[in-house]
Design a protein around this motif. Structure first.
Motif, PDB file in Angstrom:
ATOM      1  N   THR A 156      60.562 -12.938 -13.883  1.00 31.59           N
ATOM      2  CA  THR A 156      59.192 -12.472 -14.106  1.00 31.59           C
ATOM      3  C   THR A 156      58.126 -13.361 -13.468  1.00 31.59           C
ATOM      4  O   THR A 156      57.094 -12.841 -13.023  1.00 31.59           O
ATOM      5  CB  THR A 156      58.890 -12.313 -15.620  1.00 31.59           C
ATOM      6  OG1 THR A 156      59.132 -13.557 -16.301  1.00 31.59           O
ATOM      7  CG2 THR A 156      59.764 -11.228 -16.232  1.00 31.59           C
ATOM      8  N   MET A 193      58.250  -5.032 -16.291  1.00 30.97           N
ATOM      9  CA  MET A 193      59.144  -5.710 -15.358  1.00 30.97           C
ATOM     10  C   MET A 193      60.223  -4.738 -14.907  1.00 30.97           C
ATOM     11  O   MET A 193      60.827  -4.040 -15.729  1.00 30.97           O
ATOM     12  CB  MET A 193      59.788  -6.926 -16.037  1.00 30.97           C
ATOM     13  CG  MET A 193      60.828  -7.648 -15.197  1.00 30.97           C
ATOM     14  SD  MET A 193      60.088  -8.429 -13.758  1.00 30.97           S
ATOM     15  CE  MET A 193      61.550  -8.970 -12.877  1.00 30.97           C
ATOM     16  N   TYR A 209      57.605 -11.958 -10.083  1.00 30.64           N
ATOM     17  CA  TYR A 209      57.336 -10.519 -10.034  1.00 30.64           C
ATOM     18  C   TYR A 209      55.838 -10.301  -9.829  1.00 30.64           C
ATOM     19  O   TYR A 209      55.008 -10.942 -10.477  1.00 30.64           O
ATOM     20  CB  TYR A 209      57.790  -9.874 -11.348  1.00 30.64           C
ATOM     21  CG  TYR A 209      57.773  -8.363 -11.374  1.00 30.64           C
ATOM     22  CD1 TYR A 209      58.587  -7.626 -10.536  1.00 30.64           C
ATOM     23  CD2 TYR A 209      56.965  -7.683 -12.278  1.00 30.64           C
ATOM     24  CE1 TYR A 209      58.599  -6.245 -10.589  1.00 30.64           C
ATOM     25  CE2 TYR A 209      56.966  -6.303 -12.340  1.00 30.64           C
ATOM     26  CZ  TYR A 209      57.784  -5.593 -11.486  1.00 30.64           C
ATOM     27  OH  TYR A 209      57.794  -4.211 -11.542  1.00 30.64           O
ATOM     28  N   GLU A 262      64.086 -12.025 -17.433  1.00 33.37           N
ATOM     29  CA  GLU A 262      62.891 -12.838 -17.716  1.00 33.37           C
ATOM     30  C   GLU A 262      62.741 -13.958 -16.695  1.00 33.37           C
ATOM     31  O   GLU A 262      61.610 -14.327 -16.326  1.00 33.37           O
ATOM     32  CB  GLU A 262      62.980 -13.431 -19.121  1.00 33.37           C
ATOM     33  CG  GLU A 262      62.752 -12.423 -20.242  1.00 33.37           C
ATOM     34  CD  GLU A 262      63.127 -12.967 -21.607  1.00 33.37           C
ATOM     35  OE1 GLU A 262      62.799 -12.308 -22.604  1.00 33.37           O
ATOM     36  OE2 GLU A 262      63.755 -14.046 -21.678  1.00 33.37           O
TER      37      GLU A 262
END
Length: 340
Positions: free
Chosen positions: A158, A226, A161, A155
């Motif tokens: 992210t 993800m 990303y 996380e």
């Protein structure tokens, strides 16, 4: 000293067995394919199927022959172990079946943050203030802190990303729990195996968000929210290297707990009675920052998965840079972070 050497050797052997052969590892190749007889033709067929399943290719015929010999040796061991019928668990082929124990347990030769200068580390760093940490979760009675810690570390990537459109996402821990099916054998070998399997799953299949269906079968073709490119292991027993990694991103750590740790409410956890450090590795959490108090006490910021009523709203400040190279509660024993 000899006793400690014996314990370390025993731990390495157990770790090698579980990483290379636990049948609970996801997508393990079924051994029923070769139950008719372990001859060279059958083994070659299983090896080719295994290569295809795990996307394995080799640079030369010599390398492939070498890997086949190692694969066959591991296969013979697995079949012999399972045939004894007096164990509480079974073994099977997995992604490590063409590797020797020495290769598997060899520390990573590269650490991407190794050359980052120590003097460039700030005295305080907190990924919560950088928008890279989601809310604290509660694993309740499930012995699956490894899934929550791995999801938390991924996380943390992210927001970076799919730049420039990246955003912080809550990822599904249940997907990891359902789809990786790691071994439940206790001890550090199990926790390291679980984390590596979870990271490998996030690399190979990606993770969906909590908002969607909480899990999917491993071969689902839907697009993940993800996906990582891989993971790296932080040099062991090195809190400076660990700080370099945490400065760049949240990091997964295995560690031990104690009665005082489980009842922790606030302040900097010191492990004054030493019971946490002497305990067995039995939990996995995520380091999301570090700092130094006005009195000069260094600490880690640990994100746990025991709900917001534990520690400091679900977090804990753990003493950093002590004389014990393993770190308080063995936090510097094994740490890993995902890569994009």
């Amino acid at each position: 000293m000899a006793f400690h050497a014996y314990l370390m050797k025993k731990t390495l052997v157990i770790l090698c067995v579980f990483l290379m052969g636990s049948s609970a590892v996801s997508k393990a190749t079924p051994l029923t394919l070769i139950s008719e007889g372990n001859d060279s033709v059958n083994v070659s067929r299983v090896f080719e199927n295994w290569m295809e399943e795990h996307g394995r290719t080799y640079s030369s015929g010599e390398e492939k022959a070498k890997r086949f010999a190692i694969f066959k040796e591991n296969l013979d061991y697995i079949e012999d172990f399972n045939s004894q019928g007096n164990h509480s668990f079974a073994l099977a082929l997995n992604a490590f079946s063409d590797m020797t124990c020495a290769e598997l347990l060899k520390p990573s030769s590269s650490f991407r943050y190794q050359d980052f200068k120590l003097e460039d580390l700030p005295p305080n760093w907190d990924w919560r203030t950088q928008g890279a940490v989601t809310n604290v979760k509660d694993q309740k009675d499930c012995d699956c802190g490894w899934a929550f810690a791995t999801a938390a570390a991924v996380e943390g990537l992210t927001p970076f990303y799919n730049k420039p459109y990246g955003k912080l996402m809550n990822l599904s821990e249940k997907e990891l729990i359902t789809c990786t099916k790691p071994s439940w054998i206790k001890g550090i070998a199990s926790y390291i195996s679980q984390i590596k399997e979870a990271m490998s799953y996030a690399r190979d299949h990606g993770l969906i968000t909590e908002e969607k269906h909480p899990y999917r079968v491993a071969d689902n073709q839907s697009c993940p929210d993800m996906k990582i490119s891989g993971y790296e292991v932080v040099p062991e027993f090195d809190e400076v290297a660990l700080a370099k990694a945490v400065y760049h991103q949240p990091v997964v750590v295995v560690h031990s707990t104690s009665k005082r740790f489980r009842a922790h409410r606030g302040g900097i956890f010191m492990d004054a009675d030493g019971k946490c450090g002497r305990g067995n590795i039995n939990h996995t959490s995520t380091l999301v920052g570090f700092g130094t108090t006005a009195l000069g006490q260094d600490y880690w910021i640990l994100k746990n998965s025991w709900g917001t009523h534990w520690g400091e709203h679900g977090y804990a400040r753990i003493r950093r840079n002590t004389r014990d190279k393993r770190g308080v509660c063995n936090l510097a024993t094994f740490a890993v972070f995902p890569t994009l």
